[in-house]
Design a protein around this motif. Structure first.
Motif, PDB file in Angstrom:
ATOM      1  N   MET A  96       4.905  77.673 -35.380  1.00  0.00           N
ATOM      2  CA  MET A  96       5.744  77.055 -34.377  1.00  0.00           C
ATOM      3  C   MET A  96       7.171  77.614 -34.444  1.00  0.00           C
ATOM      4  O   MET A  96       7.761  77.902 -33.412  1.00  0.00           O
ATOM      5  N   ASN A  97       7.684  77.779 -35.630  1.00  0.00           N
ATOM      6  CA  ASN A  97       9.026  78.319 -35.804  1.00  0.00           C
ATOM      7  C   ASN A  97       9.099  79.761 -35.296  1.00  0.00           C
ATOM      8  O   ASN A  97      10.091  80.151 -34.673  1.00  0.00           O
ATOM      9  N   LYS A  98       8.034  80.561 -35.535  1.00  0.00           N
ATOM     10  CA  LYS A  98       7.995  81.948 -35.078  1.00  0.00           C
ATOM     11  C   LYS A  98       8.059  82.002 -33.553  1.00  0.00           C
ATOM     12  O   LYS A  98       8.763  82.836 -32.977  1.00  0.00           O
ATOM     13  N   GLN A  99       7.329  81.093 -32.905  1.00  0.00           N
ATOM     14  CA  GLN A  99       7.341  81.045 -31.442  1.00  0.00           C
ATOM     15  C   GLN A  99       8.737  80.728 -30.930  1.00  0.00           C
ATOM     16  O   GLN A  99       9.220  81.366 -29.986  1.00  0.00           O
ATOM     17  N   ARG A 100       9.370  79.755 -31.550  1.00  0.00           N
ATOM     18  CA  ARG A 100      10.725  79.377 -31.138  1.00  0.00           C
ATOM     19  C   ARG A 100      11.683  80.553 -31.309  1.00  0.00           C
ATOM     20  O   ARG A 100      12.499  80.843 -30.434  1.00  0.00           O
ATOM     21  N   GLU A 101      11.585  81.254 -32.436  1.00  0.00           N
ATOM     22  CA  GLU A 101      12.441  82.414 -32.676  1.00  0.00           C
ATOM     23  C   GLU A 101      12.209  83.489 -31.622  1.00  0.00           C
ATOM     24  O   GLU A 101      13.161  84.111 -31.130  1.00  0.00           O
ATOM     25  N   THR A 102      10.946  83.703 -31.268  1.00  0.00           N
ATOM     26  CA  THR A 102      10.616  84.703 -30.250  1.00  0.00           C
ATOM     27  C   THR A 102      11.200  84.315 -28.901  1.00  0.00           C
ATOM     28  O   THR A 102      11.813  85.139 -28.210  1.00  0.00           O
ATOM     29  N   ILE A 103      11.031  83.065 -28.522  1.00  0.00           N
ATOM     30  CA  ILE A 103      11.554  82.578 -27.240  1.00  0.00           C
ATOM     31  C   ILE A 103      13.078  82.727 -27.193  1.00  0.00           C
ATOM     32  O   ILE A 103      13.636  83.203 -26.203  1.00  0.00           O
ATOM     33  N   TYR A 104      13.748  82.338 -28.264  1.00  0.00           N
ATOM     34  CA  TYR A 104      15.209  82.458 -28.286  1.00  0.00           C
ATOM     35  C   TYR A 104      15.653  83.915 -28.256  1.00  0.00           C
ATOM     36  O   TYR A 104      16.665  84.251 -27.647  1.00  0.00           O
ATOM     37  N   SER A 105      14.897  84.792 -28.880  1.00  0.00           N
ATOM     38  CA  SER A 105      15.214  86.214 -28.853  1.00  0.00           C
ATOM     39  C   SER A 105      15.097  86.765 -27.430  1.00  0.00           C
ATOM     40  O   SER A 105      15.969  87.508 -26.968  1.00  0.00           O
ATOM     41  N   ILE A 106      14.037  86.382 -26.742  1.00  0.00           N
ATOM     42  CA  ILE A 106      13.841  86.820 -25.358  1.00  0.00           C
ATOM     43  C   ILE A 106      14.958  86.265 -24.477  1.00  0.00           C
ATOM     44  O   ILE A 106      15.528  86.979 -23.651  1.00  0.00           O
ATOM     45  N   ARG A 107      15.255  85.009 -24.663  1.00  0.00           N
ATOM     46  CA  ARG A 107      16.316  84.356 -23.880  1.00  0.00           C
ATOM     47  C   ARG A 107      17.654  85.054 -24.110  1.00  0.00           C
ATOM     48  O   ARG A 107      18.388  85.336 -23.161  1.00  0.00           O
ATOM     49  N   ARG A 108      17.958  85.349 -25.367  1.00  0.00           N
ATOM     50  CA  ARG A 108      19.211  86.018 -25.696  1.00  0.00           C
ATOM     51  C   ARG A 108      19.279  87.397 -25.029  1.00  0.00           C
ATOM     52  O   ARG A 108      20.292  87.770 -24.449  1.00  0.00           O
ATOM     53  N   SER A 109      18.179  88.137 -25.070  1.00  0.00           N
ATOM     54  CA  SER A 109      18.140  89.458 -24.432  1.00  0.00           C
ATOM     55  C   SER A 109      18.357  89.349 -22.931  1.00  0.00           C
ATOM     56  O   SER A 109      19.080  90.146 -22.335  1.00  0.00           O
ATOM     57  N   ALA A 110      17.736  88.351 -22.322  1.00  0.00           N
ATOM     58  CA  ALA A 110      17.886  88.156 -20.875  1.00  0.00           C
ATOM     59  C   ALA A 110      19.326  87.809 -20.528  1.00  0.00           C
ATOM     60  O   ALA A 110      19.886  88.329 -19.558  1.00  0.00           O
ATOM     61  N   LEU A 111      19.927  86.937 -21.311  1.00  0.00           N
ATOM     62  CA  LEU A 111      21.308  86.543 -21.061  1.00  0.00           C
ATOM     63  C   LEU A 111      22.274  87.706 -21.262  1.00  0.00           C
ATOM     64  O   LEU A 111      23.313  87.774 -20.620  1.00  0.00           O
ATOM     65  N   GLU A 112      21.915  88.613 -22.144  1.00  0.00           N
ATOM     66  CA  GLU A 112      22.745  89.784 -22.388  1.00  0.00           C
ATOM     67  C   GLU A 112      22.502  90.873 -21.350  1.00  0.00           C
ATOM     68  O   GLU A 112      23.134  91.907 -21.361  1.00  0.00           O
ATOM     69  N   GLY A 113      21.543  90.637 -20.457  1.00  0.00           N
ATOM     70  CA  GLY A 113      21.270  91.583 -19.381  1.00  0.00           C
ATOM     71  C   GLY A 113      20.343  92.715 -19.760  1.00  0.00           C
ATOM     72  O   GLY A 113      20.241  93.700 -19.040  1.00  0.00           O
ATOM     73  N   LYS A 114      19.649  92.608 -20.868  1.00  0.00           N
ATOM     74  CA  LYS A 114      18.738  93.665 -21.275  1.00  0.00           C
ATOM     75  C   LYS A 114      17.501  93.670 -20.378  1.00  0.00           C
ATOM     76  O   LYS A 114      17.065  92.641 -19.889  1.00  0.00           O
ATOM     77  N   GLU A 115      16.952  94.841 -20.187  1.00  0.00           N
ATOM     78  CA  GLU A 115      15.781  95.031 -19.328  1.00  0.00           C
ATOM     79  C   GLU A 115      14.562  94.310 -19.905  1.00  0.00           C
ATOM     80  O   GLU A 115      14.205  94.513 -21.057  1.00  0.00           O
TER      81      GLU A 115
END
Length: 109
Positions: free
Chosen positions: A1-20
């Protein structure tokens, strides 16, 4: 569960930073497409035993793709051909959606 949360936050952070995110999204779509083929049209089963009705329903639900309209006929394809056809059509669907978004953005601007 923690791994999933970390993955989701990583994706969210990349999106917010404008990464492709296109490659990531297409990779996920490909994984889902192949999983649908594996689930409903298993390679180790005879094609007559494949659950093509449920397969078509899930493809429509997941991707908005009508397999008949898309020319994907599980009865005439091998497991591998079916998977490749669905992955190809999924990528085409993504490109169509991408064009729609660009057109809408241009219309607003």
């Amino acid at each position: 569960m923690n791994k999933q949360r970390e993955t989701i936050y990583s994706i969210r952070r990349s999106a917010l930073e404008g990464k492709e995110q296109k490659d990531y999204a297409l990779g996920i779509a490909e994984d889902i497409a192949r999983e649908l083929v594996d689930t409903f049209c298993p390679q180790n089963e005879h094609p007559e035993k494949w659950n093509v009705t449920q397969f078509a329903a899930e493809v429509l639900n997941q991707f908005g793709i009508d397999v008949k309209t898309a020319g994907i006929d599980a009865a005439k394809m091998s497991h591998h051909e079916l998977a490749e056809a669905l992955v190809t059509r999924t990528k085409e669907r993504y490109a169509e959606k991408e064009k729609d978004v660009r057109r809408n953005d241009d219309a607003v601007a």
